[in-house]
Design an enzyme around this catalytic site. Structure first.
Site, PDB file in Angstrom:
ATOM      1  N   LYS A  12     -16.257 -12.727 -15.642  1.00  0.00           N
ATOM      2  CA  LYS A  12     -17.098 -11.597 -15.247  1.00  0.00           C
ATOM      3  C   LYS A  12     -18.572 -11.987 -15.263  1.00  0.00           C
ATOM      4  O   LYS A  12     -19.366 -11.506 -14.445  1.00  0.00           O
ATOM      5  CB  LYS A  12     -16.840 -10.406 -16.169  1.00  0.00           C
ATOM      6  CG  LYS A  12     -15.535  -9.673 -15.876  1.00  0.00           C
ATOM      7  CD  LYS A  12     -15.398  -8.436 -16.740  1.00  0.00           C
ATOM      8  CE  LYS A  12     -14.244  -7.553 -16.284  1.00  0.00           C
ATOM      9  NZ  LYS A  12     -12.955  -8.208 -16.347  1.00  0.00           N
ATOM     10  N   LYS A  68     -17.429  -5.637 -22.147  1.00  0.00           N
ATOM     11  CA  LYS A  68     -16.280  -6.130 -21.386  1.00  0.00           C
ATOM     12  C   LYS A  68     -15.987  -7.574 -21.749  1.00  0.00           C
ATOM     13  O   LYS A  68     -16.908  -8.378 -21.947  1.00  0.00           O
ATOM     14  CB  LYS A  68     -16.548  -6.036 -19.881  1.00  0.00           C
ATOM     15  CG  LYS A  68     -16.651  -4.618 -19.354  1.00  0.00           C
ATOM     16  CD  LYS A  68     -16.816  -4.613 -17.848  1.00  0.00           C
ATOM     17  CE  LYS A  68     -16.844  -3.204 -17.300  1.00  0.00           C
ATOM     18  NZ  LYS A  68     -16.981  -3.201 -15.828  1.00  0.00           N
ATOM     19  N   ARG A  70      -5.775 -12.186  -6.506  1.00  0.00           N
ATOM     20  CA  ARG A  70      -4.313 -12.116  -6.420  1.00  0.00           C
ATOM     21  C   ARG A  70      -3.948 -10.864  -5.647  1.00  0.00           C
ATOM     22  O   ARG A  70      -4.800 -10.074  -5.251  1.00  0.00           O
ATOM     23  CB  ARG A  70      -3.699 -12.034  -7.814  1.00  0.00           C
ATOM     24  CG  ARG A  70      -4.300 -10.895  -8.645  1.00  0.00           C
ATOM     25  CD  ARG A  70      -3.604 -10.717  -9.977  1.00  0.00           C
ATOM     26  NE  ARG A  70      -4.326  -9.834 -10.873  1.00  0.00           N
ATOM     27  CZ  ARG A  70      -4.310  -8.512 -10.835  1.00  0.00           C
ATOM     28  NH1 ARG A  70      -3.614  -7.890  -9.892  1.00  0.00           N
ATOM     29  NH2 ARG A  70      -4.982  -7.779 -11.697  1.00  0.00           N
TER      30      ARG A  70
END
Length: 654
Positions: free
Chosen positions: A116, A158, A292
């Site tokens: 991230k 996060k 994905r």
């Protein structure tokens, strides 16, 4: 030309990939753990190879075992599905090194977008708007605390390597920060083996909108509309739909262009999803890119008429994309919900156990993607999702109506599911108006009675008594039987119901206290009971397993136990001090020791099951007299974990 595809995954995604691959003429290879030896995906594939024991670290995350399975079977390409190794750059590179085609992006793109921190920096450089925050090299606790002062509250912590809500914490004020950082690091380390964190300014009540992108090896990239994934619980998606009721054509074009920029910036190939947060003024910010196929890809397939797995395989073979951007057309509306084995009335606790009956609804515009069928067992080893239920309609209301009917007509006997709760979401006025943000569930269902335990009706008691009386004998057992009145005791949700059942031919009257319910029995066979209730004919499905009786009528499933002939044994009193595991799992943290004083609600241990952490809490005030499980222990559902003795004063009051 690729010929044989190995699917390095399990469950519904493996089943879904196998079906497209076989339709395109590929030979298919499944891999499975010892726990999945009889799973549906192993039966559908042409060949199957066991890759290890139930633990994912020793099977579905075992790169060497998967590559060895490809070598043994002569597979020339590997589809990773989602989860497990699907976003593992080392696995993508290992496939390439082994001479196998990885059906996904290059390792460099996975590695970049898997962080991230690094991906936000790359998006800023590519001109894609991002959420303000801290993604510096030094992510020590001290640096995060200092950065938080500059960002301001509320903010999000996060996991840099994270996803699925794990390693994520909302911090609303400064005194919550240190504990939240420690919890996020622990969860990230457990889930991803990487405890690096970033901070982001919290966008309050945003929409979570994602763009499906595709790129090939010839420099072409397109986007296939958007999906609205705003309905979430604990940062995990519950409902997904396409197109978004909030997105305008102008916003779709702007977000689509930004998503294509993001893909081209990392030399992307294949399917990818660029996720954005969109505020109330329709300003959008890059959140992350999933390298994905997504769980929610069926809604995109239904509104575009395209098979995204077929697109993936085409790109893996070096072909150009099937469509140009101006050829992408959106048609109708699609909504998907995730049917889970979980109990919404008890904090959505994952459920394990036998799946006696699994009967998906059928009809126009309906699609079920599932990896289970009747007779399977839901274990604690893997995610408890039973199926993705998807409905398409010419418009949003038609899609909602079809989805509601599909949920009502789907039969699941054996484990508790979130089916009824999903129906409440789809029928909610705010969702119907297209107003759901990421705060929707918390706001709409905070005090909603749908989350309370189901209140058994007299009609359900009468139906259950009918089935308990005649379920094993069939119609011949009751149509000519003499009139009788017999007592019966049914248990449901810890409550005992003392009934009197009067039968005369096909007439049945069930009494509970002063309440009576009259039914006329029409027919009963093969798990289907037909009755006449107040002049109206109804059908209900049922299943009997030992003393357990499962009933589904009018879209509501209820489970009973027939304890008529068992010794009277009241349910264990609340606050007994016998704290047990609510599910199978592993103890990852022990928070108390023998002799320690605790208050009701205090966390005692942390149980990890189905990829989530679940605090185990004290059910009474008192002193801990025994801790019967240690860190790292595998425990079974209902296993005694901690014993708490009441304080002397409390014991005297009793």
């Amino acid at each position: 030309m690729l010929k044989k595809l190995l699917i390095a995954n399990r469950g519904e995604i493996a089943v879904r990939v196998i079906r497209t691959a076989k339709a395109l003429g590929y030979r298919t290879v499944a891999v499975y753990s010892e726990a999945d030896a009889n799973a549906l995906h192993t039966e559908l594939a042409d060949e199957a190879v066991c890759i290890g024991p139930a633990q994912v670290s020793a099977s579905y995350l075992n790169m060497d075992a998967i590559l060895d399975a490809a070598r043994k079977t002569g597979a020339d390409c590997i589809h990773p599905g989602y989860g497990f190794l699907s976003e593992n750059a080392a696995f993508a590179q290992a496939c390439k090194t082994a001479g196998l085609e990885f059906v996904g992006p290059p390792a460099s793109a996975i590695e970049l977008m898997g962080s991230k921190r690094r991906s936000k920096i790359a998006m800023q450089q590519a001109g894609v708007p991002v959420v303000p925050g801290y993604e510096g090299n030094n992510a020590s606790d001290h640096e995060l605390i200092e950065a938080a002062r500059d960002i301001g509250y509320p903010l999000m912590i996060k996991a840099s390597a994270g996803g699925g809500g794990r390693g994520m914490r909302l911090v609303e004020q400064e005194d919550q920060l240190v504990d939240s950082i420690q919890r996020a690091r622990s969860e990230a380390r457990q889930a991803f083996g990487d405890d690096e964190l970033i901070l982001e300014k919290a966008v309050i009540e945003p929409r979570h909108i994602e763009i499906q992108v595709f790129a090939d090896r010839h420099g072409n990239a397109v986007y296939l509309g958007e999906r609205d994934c705003s309905v979430q619980r604990r940062h995990q998606k519950v409902v997904e739909e396409a197109p978004s009721p909030f997105v305008t054509p102008e916003l779709r074009a702007a977000m689509g262009d930004a998503a294509v920029k993001a893909a081209l910036a990392c030399n992307y190939e294949g399917a990818g999803t660029v996720e954005f947060l969109v505020d109330k003024d329709r300003n959008f910010y890059f959140l992350e890119m999933n390298t994905r196929l997504q769980v929610e890809h069926p809604v995109t397939e239904l509104i575009t008429g395209q098979d995204l797995v077929a697109w993936q395989l085409a790109v893996a073979e070096g072909r150009t994309l099937p469509l140009r951007q101006d050829q992408v057309q959106l048609n109708g509306h699609a909504i998907e919900v995730r049917l889970y084995a979980e109990d919404p009335t008890h904090s959505f606790t994952p459920q394990t156990g036998p799946l006696h009956v699994f009967g998906p609804a059928t009809g126009d515009g309906l699609r079920f993607d599932s990896g289970v069928r009747s007779g399977d067992t839901v274990t604690a080893h893997y995610d408890p999702m039973l199926a993705k239920v998807i409905a398409w309609g010419q418009n949003r209301d038609e899609s909602r109506r079809r989805l509601l009917r599909a949920l009502e007509d789907t039969t699941v006997f054996g484990v508790t599911t979130n089916r009824y709760f999903l129906g409440r979401i789809i029928s909610h006025d705010s969702f119907g108006a297209g107003e759901a943000t990421t705060a929707f569930l918390q706001q709409a269902f905070r005090d909603d009675p749908s989350l309370a335990p189901h209140q058994v009706s007299m009609r359900e008691l009468a139906l259950a008594a009918t089935i308990a009386s005649h379920g094993r004998s069939g119609q011949d057992g009751w149509s000519n039987a003499p009139a009788t009145t017999t007592p019966m005791t049914l248990e449901c949700g810890g409550h005992h119901y003392q009934l009197q059942v009067h039968k005369a031919a096909n007439q049945l009257i069930v009494s509970h206290g002063d309440a009576n319910y009259r039914l006329v029995l029409e027919s009963q066979r093969d798990g289907l009971l037909c009755i006449i209730d107040n002049g109206v004919r109804h059908r209900c499905q049922y299943h009997i397993a030992g003393d357990h009786l499962y009933l589904q009528a009018s879209g509501q499933a209820v489970a009973f136990r027939d304890i008529t002939h068992q010794p009277t044994a009241g349910a264990q009193a609340h606050g007994s001090g016998k704290v047990r595991a609510s599910m199978d799992g592993a103890i990852i943290e022990v928070l108390v020791t023998a002799g320690q004083q605790v208050r009701q609600g205090d966390p005692l241990l942390v149980l990890e099951a189905m990829k989530m952490e679940h605090p185990v809490r004290a059910d009474r005030d008192g002193r801990v007299t025994g801790v019967l499980a240690g860190k790292g222990d595998q425990v079974k559902r209902s296993q005694l974990l901690v014993e708490i003795a009441a304080d002397a004063g409390e014991e005297g009051d009793r």
